[in-house]
Each structure stands twice: as structure tokens, then as C-alpha cells.
Design a protein around this motif. Structure first.
Motif, PDB file in Angstrom:
ATOM      1  N   CYS A   1       0.864  -1.173   0.000  1.00  0.00           N
ATOM      2  CA  CYS A   1       0.000   0.000   0.000  1.00  0.00           C
ATOM      3  C   CYS A   1       0.901   1.223   0.000  1.00  0.00           C
ATOM      4  O   CYS A   1       2.113   1.122   0.184  1.00  0.00           O
TER       5      CYS A   1
ATOM      6  N   PHE B   1      -1.768   5.983   3.445  1.00  0.00           N
ATOM      7  CA  PHE B   1      -2.840   5.291   4.161  1.00  0.00           C
ATOM      8  C   PHE B   1      -2.772   5.635   5.646  1.00  0.00           C
ATOM      9  O   PHE B   1      -1.685   5.748   6.212  1.00  0.00           O
TER      10      PHE B   1
ATOM     11  N   ARG C   1      -5.957  -3.903   6.190  1.00  0.00           N
ATOM     12  CA  ARG C   1      -5.386  -4.685   5.095  1.00  0.00           C
ATOM     13  C   ARG C   1      -4.336  -5.676   5.593  1.00  0.00           C
ATOM     14  O   ARG C   1      -4.536  -6.889   5.565  1.00  0.00           O
TER      15      ARG C   1
ATOM     16  N   GLY D   1      -0.462   1.306  -3.837  1.00  0.00           N
ATOM     17  CA  GLY D   1      -1.722   0.779  -3.343  1.00  0.00           C
ATOM     18  C   GLY D   1      -2.743   0.561  -4.441  1.00  0.00           C
ATOM     19  O   GLY D   1      -3.878   0.182  -4.173  1.00  0.00           O
TER      20      GLY D   1
END
Length: 647
Positions: free
Chosen positions: A169, A173, A181, A313
Motif C-alpha cells: 500500500c 494510508f 489490510r 496501493g
């Protein structure tokens, strides 16, 4: 759509395309007389076992193909492609070991790095040795919260070289988004950075990384790349600097053979309707599909420089990296595409000699709104193709590309998704480009459009489906032991048929038009309208920067509500509402005209940049949005909440 082609490949380009060479090889080896792409496509879906076997041979895949091409081919899910095959994904991407440039990195802060294929092989050998020394084995997970930089690719290749599973990712984030995740897949190693650059800012992620390590108990080692030169860096017993983790003396890579359907990548759905689904993609299916798309549909070879504006991501990062398998140079970029100025990526295109430039439909729309005209300011001598995905590319953006970027290039709008880590419809170097259309359906994939009763339709809108099994279908969903989530995601609607969730149309040119996601389709008075049909008209209005449309339940029916984000300093008034409504009515139909048009300061997006109609619809109806951590700007939802005008 107009039937006039915006671009035609030259006779020389057709003759020299790898697609043409492949077609001729099919004719020779299969004793057929295919004359054009459409003949080849039809043959590939009617003879899909022969087709995929020939793709393996044509690209000289390193590995053992085995004698069985597929078992239970007609079962979806259940088909197993190349069940006897053995191969290693990284070995195929690292087949070249010469001084040809493999990777170029450009950062928004002016940074530039490059690696040759020989240097890349050495770096992967060193990092793979470090992973082995820390106990990483085949089947273990290695997770990366990384920018789109060279170290990320080294990490992925090292991980997959030993048969471990890669997941990534981007560093923007939030903590919960990462936990949602990586927390599900329990990685043994986390690779990350000290910080990253975006829009002129140097952002430290030390505390975020510390929180993630604390919560994910499976992480035994954390590797930190000194990417943004932060003084305040993460330290700890099991925290290692990138340069200290690998074994620089190791120069050979011990590639671990994997089964064709062994896990390679774990990728994630957007997560806007709940905890993200963990989509597991297989080793061989991903490789074969990407070889087909890069080598045939994009016509890539060793002379090419492939660029795609993406984060780690988004599935387009995984797609981009596979360009190494055909020996192309990859140009990586991390940061804001408009920093320090809107033309920056086109500067990079000129300076690095990019031949294939990949981006999002939203980026092209933003360029046009900013009145950027690369055709006037840049040479773009080597640029021969532009790829775009992420959302629907409206016909007006086709006009913009050919008018203001470059006249002689193949503009390929492509569409697929994380679900197949590739495309169902995409470009073709030997076909013309028609305004508003994706050029073709992908070879080997029996793509069709169904009406609500599951009947194929042409020239009408319906559900995009795939009627045959194919090698890059997900292996599974992680943690979905009984397979129910996987089945319900794609196969519950039409028996033994993949339903992709796109609202689409097959055209007279055998091209595809995408109208938006099926779950976002508007239904006023029982008439189905794709949201992209409205967006392309609204964004013709100069005052409008972007828009989002939803269906609101109202008086036993559904009415269309349009929200617009306007240029700075402009307020929505009745006159502008009338202009928007007239533009939609004149270019679409009266049913497309929204019942209500409202102004908002921002529009919510996923971290990969996609607008989220479902989340907005939930907010308008007073329903919860299950996972705001999947959004880049969740605060934007507040602009849609409790609007007096919608009561």
C-alpha cells in the motif's frame, strides 16, 4: 458515438507490431487464416487452451509448462490452468542481466535514480538474502507501505524470488486503513520509509509505522528506507535500515519454483463498504496475462520506456512492474503530478524518452481544466501511446489528447481492475481509436454484455461479463475458507459467468464503452443511467471542476442528485444550475437532467483516486459508511450530510 476514427495505425506500424507477429505465428502453428485482430480475438476465445499455451511459448516463459493446460475449464470458480506448471515470477522479470536501464525513479522534489538490469539483479539478490536470514520462506507474507520507488520493486522481486507473497500500500494510508489490510494477512516483514514527499511537503511517518508494528503482532522485522531524509527516524530492536538488512556480498538469486496457482500477490478491494476483501492472485496467471497485455496489446519491447502514474496501493503498480518481463525500461514517479507545476510529468516524459505514458482519466481532465497543452510546450518525440484507466475516459478527453497533447499516438482507455490485476478491455496497436471507446476486448477473454435476464446484447447497455475461465482469475480471497465470499463477488448473479460490476456496451467496432459501476447506476423512473454519462456533460461546463451523482429515494421513486465542485471563488446560483441542466439535456436526454443540483467544497475519493458514489449515497440517506479509512479525504462526506435541500 461517432464512427469516425480519431487515429489509425500506419501500415508500417501494423506490419511491425508484435500483435501482427503473434497473429502470423497462430496462422502458421494452428493452420488457420486469421486476417485481423477481430479474427484473432475470436480464435483466442474459441481455442483458449491453445491460445494460452501459445502465449507461454511466444514469450518464452522460464519454467516447466507441463502437459496439461487446464482442468475443469468450464467451472467458474473451479477451473485450474496449467496445474502441472512450475515457474518463478521474479525469475521471469529478471531474465535480462545486462547494462540496459531497467528502472528510472523521478520524485516531485527533483530526485532521480536509475538501475540497470544487472544492478537490479544484484540488489534483489542482496535483499532476498536478508529476507532468508530473517526466516522468510515460501508462503510467508511480506508487506510494504512504500512510495513508488526503486526499493519497492527490489523488495517485491526479492520476496517473490523465494516464493513468499507480496502485498503493498502507499504511505498515505492511515493507521486503520493499513491495519484493515495487512492485519488480515499477518506479514512476517514490513518494508516502509522514514517519510515521503507530496505536494511540496516532506511527511514523517515514524509514529504511524510504530502504531502499525505495535498492532500487527506477526511482524518480526521492519525495514526502513531513508527515502525523505528524516532526522527523526524509527528505531527499535527489530527495526533495520534498508542498507543494513540485505547481504551485499550475495550476487546470485536462488529462485524457488512455484506452482502456477500458488499465491503471488495479495491485493485489496477499496474497502468503502466494509473491511477490504483480500484478493489473492496466482504466480503464473498474473505473469501470462501481463505478458499478453504488455507484449501484444501495448506492443512493448526492449526499446520502450513505460511510465504509469500510480501508487503502490493501486493495481496499476503491479501491472507496471511486469513490464520488466519484456525487457522494457520503467520510469517511476512518486508525489503530486501537479508539483511543482502541472507540466511536470510531461517534462519527465521528454527528459526520459517515455514511449508509453500511463495515467488516470481524472489526471487528463484536470490538465484540460488547467489549460495545459503539452503539444505546444513539449516535444514528446518518442511518445507513441497514452494509457488511461481508473475511471471512464469521456469522449471529450479523447479530443483533448489528440488536440492538445499529440496527434499521432494510440490512446488506449483500458478497463479491468484489482479483481483480475489486469484488463478485460484495453488497447491494440493494430486497431484504430474511436472517440469514447476502448479499442477491444482482451485476447483469450470471452467478454460480453448481458441484459438483466442474462442475455447477450450489442449496442445496448448492460452488465460486463466474462463467459470463460481464464488464468488470472483470483486464486481465492484470503481467509475465505469456504469460498463463499469469492463466489458471491463474481459468480452469484449469472451462473458460471464472471460478472464484473461494470455498466457497459459493445459497439459496432467491437470496442467497449464503460458507463460506470453497476452498483452506482441511476434509475429514475425505471430508466438505467450510467453516472459517467452525466459526468462527461457536466464537466464541459467551465465553472465545474468535478462532480458526483447519486440516486436518492424520493416519493416512491428515485431522483438524480448532482453535486458539483466549482472553481475557486464561484458560487452555484440559479443561472449556473440552468447552464448545467441545459448542457446535460442538449447532449444526453431529459431523463439525465438531475432533479437537484448542489454545490460542495470537495468530493470524497478512495486513496487510489476513485470517487465513491456509494458512500455519498449512504450519507445522503442517513446510512453509515462502513469504512471511512478507505478514503483519502473522509472529511468530505460532511458536505453531503443532513442537507436541507434533500429533505
Amino acid at each position: 458515438m461517432t464512427s469516425e476514427a480519431l487515429w489509425q495505425p500506419s501500415a508500417d506500424a501494423i506490419a511491425n507490431a508484435r500483435m501482427t507477429d503473434f497473429l502470423q505465428q497462430v496462422n502458421t502453428e494452428q493452420d488457420v487464416a486469421l486476417a485481423n485482430y477481430h479474427d484473432l480475438y475470436q480464435w483466442s476465445v474459441e481455442n483458449d487452451e491453445s491460445f494460452w499455451s501459445l502465449v507461454w511459448d511466444y514469450f518464452d516463459v522460464i519454467g516447466d509448462k507441463g502437459s496439461t493446460i487446464v482442468t475443469d475449464k468450464a467451472k467458474m470458480p473451479g477451473a485450474k490452468w496449467f496445474p502441472e506448471a512450475k515457474l518463478n515470477f521474479a525469475e521471469n522479470l529478471l531474465r535480462h542481466k545486462d547494462d540496459h536501464i531497467a528502472l528510472i525513479f523521478r520524485g516531485e522534489n527533483g530526485a532521480r535514480q536509475q538501475l540497470t538490469f544487472a544492478e537490479l539483479n544484484h540488489e534483489v539478490a542482496a535483499f532476498a538474502a536478508g529476507l532468508r536470514q530473517h526466516g522468510v520462506e515460501a508462503g510467508d507474507r511480506v508487506a510494504a507501505m512504500m512510495p513508488n520507488c526503486i526499493e519497492t520493486i527490489i523488495g517485491m522481486l526479492a520476496t517473490t524470488s523465494i516464493g513468499a507473497i507480496w502485498s503493498s500500500c502507499s504511505p498515505d494510508f492511515g493507521v486503520q486503513g493499513v491495519l484493515d489490510r495487512f492485519g488480515q494477512i499477518e506479514p512476517k516483514v514490513l518494508i516502509t520509509v522514514d517519510g515521503y514527499f507530496y505536494n511540496g511537503k516532506n511527511l514523517n511517518i515514524k509514529s504511524k509505522t510504530a502504531d502499525i508494528i505495535k498492532e500487527i503482532k506477526s511482524i518480526e522485522a521492519t525495514v526502513v528506507v531513508n527515502f525523505s531524509q528524516q532526522k527523526d527516524r524509527l528505531k527499535g530492536e527489530n527495526v533495520f535500515a534498508w542498507n543494513d538488512f540485505g547481504d551485499a556480498e550475495q550476487t546470485q538469486i536462488d529462485f524457488v519454483p512455484r506452482n502456477f496457482n500458488d499465491p503471488l500477490y495479495i491485493m485489496f478491494s477499496s474497502g468503502t463498504t466494509g473491511v477490504p476483501k483480500c484478493i489473492v492472485h496466482g504466480t503464473g496467471g498474473t505473469l501470462l496475462q501481463h505478458l499478453k497485455e504488455h507484449g501484444l496489446h501495448t506492443d512493448l519491447d526492449r526499446d520502450d520506456n513505460l511510465f504509469y502514474f500510480t501508487t503502490c496501493g493501486w493495481m496499476m503498480w503491479n501491472w507496471l512492474v511486469s513490464g520488466l518481463a519484456v525487457g522494457a525500461t520503467l520510469t517511476l514517479f512518486d508525489g503530486s503530478p501537479f508539483a511543482p507545476e502541472p507540466e511536470f510529468l510531461w517534462d519527465v516524459a521528454d527528459e526520459e524518452g517515455i514511449t508509453v505514458f500511463g495515467t488516470s482519466a481524472k489526471y487528463l481532465a484536470a490538465l484540460e481544466k488547467a489549460d495545459v497543452k503539452p503539444r505546444e510546450s513539449h516535444k514528446l518525440e518518442k511518445l507513441r501511446s497514452i494509457l488511461t484507466t481508473g475511471s471512464v475516459l469521456p469522449p471529450e478527453s479523447f479530443d483533448y489528447v489528440y488536440r492538445d497533447i499529440k496527434k499521432d499516438l494510440c490512446l488506449s482507455s483500458i478497463s479491468g481492475g484489482t479483481d483480475i490485476v489486469s484488463c478485460f478491455a484495453l488497447g491494440c496497436p493494430i486497431l484504430p481509436v474511436y472517440r469514447g471507446e476502448l479499442q477491444c476486448r482482451g485476447l483469450g477473454l470471452a467478454v460480453n454484455v448481458y441484459d438483466d435476464n442474462g442475455k447477450p446484447v450489442r449496442g445496448e447497455k448492460g452488465e460486463l461479463v466474462c463467459e470463460n475461465s481464464f488464468p488470472c482469475m483470483p486464486v481465492s480471497f484470503w481467509g475465505d475458507d469456504d469460498g463463499k465470499r469469492y463466489y458471491n463477488a463474481y459468480f452469484a448473479r449469472f451462473e458460471n459467468t464472471w460478472a464484473h460490476g461494470d455498466f457497459a456496451e459493445l459497439t459496432e467496432h467491437n470496442g467497449v464503452i464503460i458507463y460506470g459501476r453497476s452498483d452506482a447506476v441511476l434509475n429514475p423512473g425505471g430508466v438505467r443511467i450510467g453516472t459517467a454519462e452525466i459526468y462527461r456533460q457536466v464537466e464541459k461546463v467551465d465553472e465545474v471542476l468535478e462532480s458526483i451523482a447519486i440516486g436518492q429515494q424520493y416519493q416512491d421513486d428515485e431522483r438524480v442528485v448532482l453535486f458539483v465542485k466549482l472553481r475557486e471563488g464561484i458560487e452555484l446560483n440559479d443561472e449556473l444550475r440552468q447552464t448545467i441542466a441545459k448542457t446535460i439535456r442538449a447532449n444526453a436526454t431529459p431523463r439525465h437532467v438531475p432533479a437537484v443540483i448542489l454545490q460542495v467544497d470537495d468530493i470524497p475519493r478512495t486513496i487510489s483516486g476513485k470517487i465513491v458514489e456509494l458512500a455519498v449515497r449512504n450519507v445522503v440517506h442517513g446510512e453509515p459508511v462502513k469504512n471511512t479509512d478507505a478514503l483519502a479525504n473522509p472529511e468530505a462526506l460532511d458536505y453531503f450530510r443532513d442537507r436541507e435541500e434533500l429533505r
